[in-house]
Design a protein around this motif. Structure first.
Motif, PDB file in Angstrom:
ATOM      1  N   LEU A 123       7.062   4.715  -6.937  1.00 12.67           N
ATOM      2  CA  LEU A 123       7.534   5.594  -5.857  1.00 12.67           C
ATOM      3  C   LEU A 123       7.144   4.984  -4.516  1.00 12.67           C
ATOM      4  O   LEU A 123       6.058   4.387  -4.385  1.00 12.67           O
ATOM      5  N   ARG A 124       8.009   5.135  -3.540  1.00 11.10           N
ATOM      6  CA  ARG A 124       7.706   4.676  -2.166  1.00 11.10           C
ATOM      7  C   ARG A 124       8.145   5.772  -1.197  1.00 11.10           C
ATOM      8  O   ARG A 124       9.151   5.635  -0.505  1.00 11.10           O
ATOM      9  N   GLY A 150       5.820   1.591   4.305  1.00 10.01           N
ATOM     10  CA  GLY A 150       4.889   1.015   5.285  1.00 10.01           C
ATOM     11  C   GLY A 150       3.597   1.799   5.455  1.00 10.01           C
ATOM     12  O   GLY A 150       2.640   1.316   6.055  1.00 10.01           O
ATOM     13  N   LYS A 151       3.533   3.014   4.922  1.00 11.38           N
ATOM     14  CA  LYS A 151       2.316   3.851   5.073  1.00 11.38           C
ATOM     15  C   LYS A 151       1.458   3.750   3.807  1.00 11.38           C
ATOM     16  O   LYS A 151       1.976   3.440   2.730  1.00 11.38           O
ATOM     17  N   THR A 152       0.168   4.080   3.932  1.00 11.34           N
ATOM     18  CA  THR A 152      -0.696   4.085   2.744  1.00 11.34           C
ATOM     19  C   THR A 152      -0.416   5.354   1.931  1.00 11.34           C
ATOM     20  O   THR A 152      -0.495   6.472   2.462  1.00 11.34           O
ATOM     21  N   VAL A 153      -0.060   5.147   0.681  1.00  7.82           N
ATOM     22  CA  VAL A 153       0.247   6.277  -0.211  1.00  7.82           C
ATOM     23  C   VAL A 153      -0.784   6.225  -1.345  1.00  7.82           C
ATOM     24  O   VAL A 153      -0.827   5.243  -2.084  1.00  7.82           O
ATOM     25  N   ALA A 154      -1.643   7.224  -1.421  1.00 10.29           N
ATOM     26  CA  ALA A 154      -2.780   7.077  -2.338  1.00 10.29           C
ATOM     27  C   ALA A 154      -3.306   8.413  -2.845  1.00 10.29           C
ATOM     28  O   ALA A 154      -3.065   9.446  -2.241  1.00 10.29           O
ATOM     29  N   LYS A 201       0.825  -1.223   0.000  1.00 12.38           N
ATOM     30  CA  LYS A 201       0.000   0.000   0.000  1.00 12.38           C
ATOM     31  C   LYS A 201       0.855   1.268   0.000  1.00 12.38           C
ATOM     32  O   LYS A 201       0.340   2.372  -0.172  1.00 12.38           O
ATOM     33  N   ASP A 202       2.161   1.104   0.217  1.00 11.28           N
ATOM     34  CA  ASP A 202       3.056   2.276   0.185  1.00 11.28           C
ATOM     35  C   ASP A 202       3.593   2.572  -1.218  1.00 11.28           C
ATOM     36  O   ASP A 202       4.418   3.472  -1.392  1.00 11.28           O
ATOM     37  N   ALA A 203       3.105   1.819  -2.205  1.00  6.17           N
ATOM     38  CA  ALA A 203       3.637   2.006  -3.573  1.00  6.17           C
ATOM     39  C   ALA A 203       2.727   2.893  -4.409  1.00  6.17           C
ATOM     40  O   ALA A 203       1.499   2.841  -4.293  1.00  6.17           O
ATOM     41  N   MET A 204       3.320   3.714  -5.233  1.00  5.59           N
ATOM     42  CA  MET A 204       2.581   4.522  -6.217  1.00  5.59           C
ATOM     43  C   MET A 204       3.224   4.282  -7.577  1.00  5.59           C
ATOM     44  O   MET A 204       4.398   4.592  -7.787  1.00  5.59           O
TER      45      MET A 204
END
Ligand code: DHE
Length: 517
Positions: free
Chosen positions: A449-450, A454-458, A432-435
């Motif tokens: 991108l990370r 470990g965090k939600t990136v959205a 969930k930390d990937a974009m």
């Protein structure tokens, strides 16, 4: 209990015992509620200072269980801990009762809606923006962590204002066509009107008790509110938040339905509704000249074709339940995702019929779809909610051009006419930390991108000219990261409280092909 007892005939002895036990527990729960909760959440559980406590809102609650919230309270809110006043059994029973259906559907018609309306006395309209920024490059950030919206200057990224919203905003806020006002909706059905020029709230009204999203009419006169509870569409005047009409939603055969979502179709001067419980698509016209066929009314008045109803409804039967929509740029074709998550259909709104099937497994989130030119055709892309993929579909042949494998199910996608890239998040699962950044022509992921492991990136939004992309670190102590949209380098990090969606005035009011509408 009324509903349950009326169906005793079909109960087994065991179930009957549980129901009676539940009934006893609920009596205690009801009195605990009256003593401890009603003053904030309303005597009828429909909300007050605190949110509504009904299954429609509670069942989608993530994070701590309802019982844990009652026991421990909610940090950074007015919700206190009750573990000193109620024992564990009382808390479990109370939580169980809150998750049980209301005994009857409460009435929420024009009178109740109007009675809920408040217009701010201190609000004074202004003739011009009370600030120097580019009014077309304002970007709003919804911060769900503490229920606020930040108003950002899209050039300097300075926060011009930060104002409180109703609890639990969902869906995109909708701008007036001139970009001056914005309308924001909460899951408890509140619609807030805010004047961006004056940086002031204008007022609020509760258009439904449990609502899904809102849509702005092309002429800027009406905001339509899609409601689950009651089964209705509320049309509000954008001028003063008064009620123009409450449309009860019942199928051609009289079956009631929740409204999954409402969308605007400006060239057709209509709102298009996705329905949850019946296989129909509805079109509600607001223009002066609605089409004369398919509406099931006789419009002939004094020899002229005129509609006596300012919001006539057209009901189109579909072969399947269609929940989530995407429109082509002409708004003639609507793509709908099937309930079973295995496919979809294209309906031609002009003829009111299906014209194609879509190969769309993995529960596509069509509402987040975007389009762009690809070679000599236009494609649309949509993330899948249940598997790690983005489907890319040719909007002429309706064939799937490519299924791009991602690191997990995603929720949102964005691009901009001036950007060579599409940005797609991985909302669920371990990544969930990937974009992902996808090249619009090769349809390959060119970078992942990370920015916050470990965090939600959205969720991404572009500035007006597409030069910068804004990404949320979707956490309570989160941030909005500003990227250079060409080099993909991080420029700035703005601390925010669980920022969710971001909305640029220009991209929204011009219906940029890179953004959801
Ligand atoms: Fe949404 C938009 C439906 C859960 C955050 N969501 C939408 C829209 C629909 C929709 C139909 C487009 C309407 C619009 O913008 O006018 N959402 C649903 C669901 O059916 C679902 C899966 C289940 C539900 O309980 O409603 C769902 N949505 C969520 C969440 O859990 C999210 C992540 C967190 C939250 O705040 O509830 C969430 N939805 C959003 C956001 C948008 C949205 C931020 C606007 C995106 C945009 O860029 O326009």
């Amino acid at each position: 209990m009324i509903r349950r007892i009326s169906s005793f005939k079909t109960l087994t002895f065991g179930t009957l015992c549980s129901v009676l036990l539940a009934g006893t527990a609920w009596a205690d729960a009801q009195s605990d509620y009256a003593e401890h909760c009603a003053s904030c959440h309303g005597e009828n559980r429909l909300g007050g200072v605190g949110p509504a406590l009904i299954p429609e809102t509670l069942k989608r609650m993530r994070g701590p269980r309802v019982a844990a919230v009652i026991a421990e309270g909610r940090a950074a809110t007015q919700m206190p801990a009750f573990s000193h006043e109620l024992d564990a059994l009382q808390i479990e029973e109370l939580a169980g009762w809150l998750k049980s259906p209301l005994e009857s559907d409460p009435e929420w018609g024009e009178a109740q809606i109007l009675a809920s309306r408040t217009l701010d006395e201190e609000y004074v309209p202004v003739d011009a923006p009370a600030w120097d920024s580019d009014p077309m490059n304002i970007t709003l950030v919804v911060e769900t962590g503490d229920h606020h919206v930040s108003v950002l200057d899209g050039d300097t990224f300075e926060v011009l204002d930060r104002f409180e919203t109703p609890f639990a905003v969902h869906g995109g806020p909708k701008f007036s066509p001139d970009g001056r006002y914005v309308f924001i909706m909460s899951r408890d059905g509140w619609v807030q009107k805010y004047d961006i020029w004056a940086l002031k709230q204008v007022g609020r009204v509760r258009a439904g008790l449990n609502s899904r999203n809102i849509a702005m009419s092309g002429d800027g006169k009406w905001v339509a509110v899609a409601n689950y509870l009651p089964n209705s569409l509320t049309v509000l005047s954008t001028e003063d938040l008064s009620v123009a009409k409450v449309i009860e939603v019942k199928s051609k055969t009289g079956l009631p339905s929740r409204v999954s979502a409402v969308y605007q179709a400006p060239p057709r001067e209509s709102f298009v509704l996705a329905l949850k419980d019946v296989p129909e698509i509805w079109e509600v016209f607001y223009g002066a000249n609605p089409p004369q066929s398919g509406l099931g009314h006789d419009f002939r008045i004094e020899g002229q074709f005129k509609n006596p109803d300012p919001f006539p409804v057209r009901k189109i039967t579909t072969a399947d339940y269609l929940d989530d929509f995407f429109f082509d740029q002409s708004y003639e074709y609507v793509m709908g995702a099937s309930r079973d998550g295995k496919g979809g259909q294209v309906i031609d709104l002009v003829i009111g019929h299906k014209v194609a099937d879509l190969d769309l497994p993995g529960m596509p989130h069509l509402g987040s779809g975007i389009t762009w030119k690809h070679g000599d055709t236009t494609v649309m892309a949509t993330p899948h909610l249940t598997d790690g993929a983005v489907s890319v579909i040719d909007m002429e042949s309706w064939e799937t051009v490519k299924r791009i494998k991602t690191e997990g199910p995603g929720f949102f996608m964005r691009s901009h006419e001036n950007s060579p890239y599409v940005w797609a998040d991985v909302f669920f699962g371990p990544n969930k930390d990937a974009m992902h950044v996808i090249d619009k022509q090769s349809l390959e992921i060119v970078k992942t991108l990370r920015p916050a492991p470990g965090k939600t990136v959205a969720h991404v939004e572009f500035t007006r000219d597409g030069s910068h992309a804004l990404v949320s670190i979707w956490e309570d102590d989160g941030a909005v990261i500003v990227y250079d949209a060409q080099t993909l380098e991080e420029i700035r990090r703005l601390p925010m409280r669980k920022p969710s969606g971001k909305y640029n005035v220009w991209n929204k009011i011009t219906f940029s092909e890179g953004t959801s509408h």
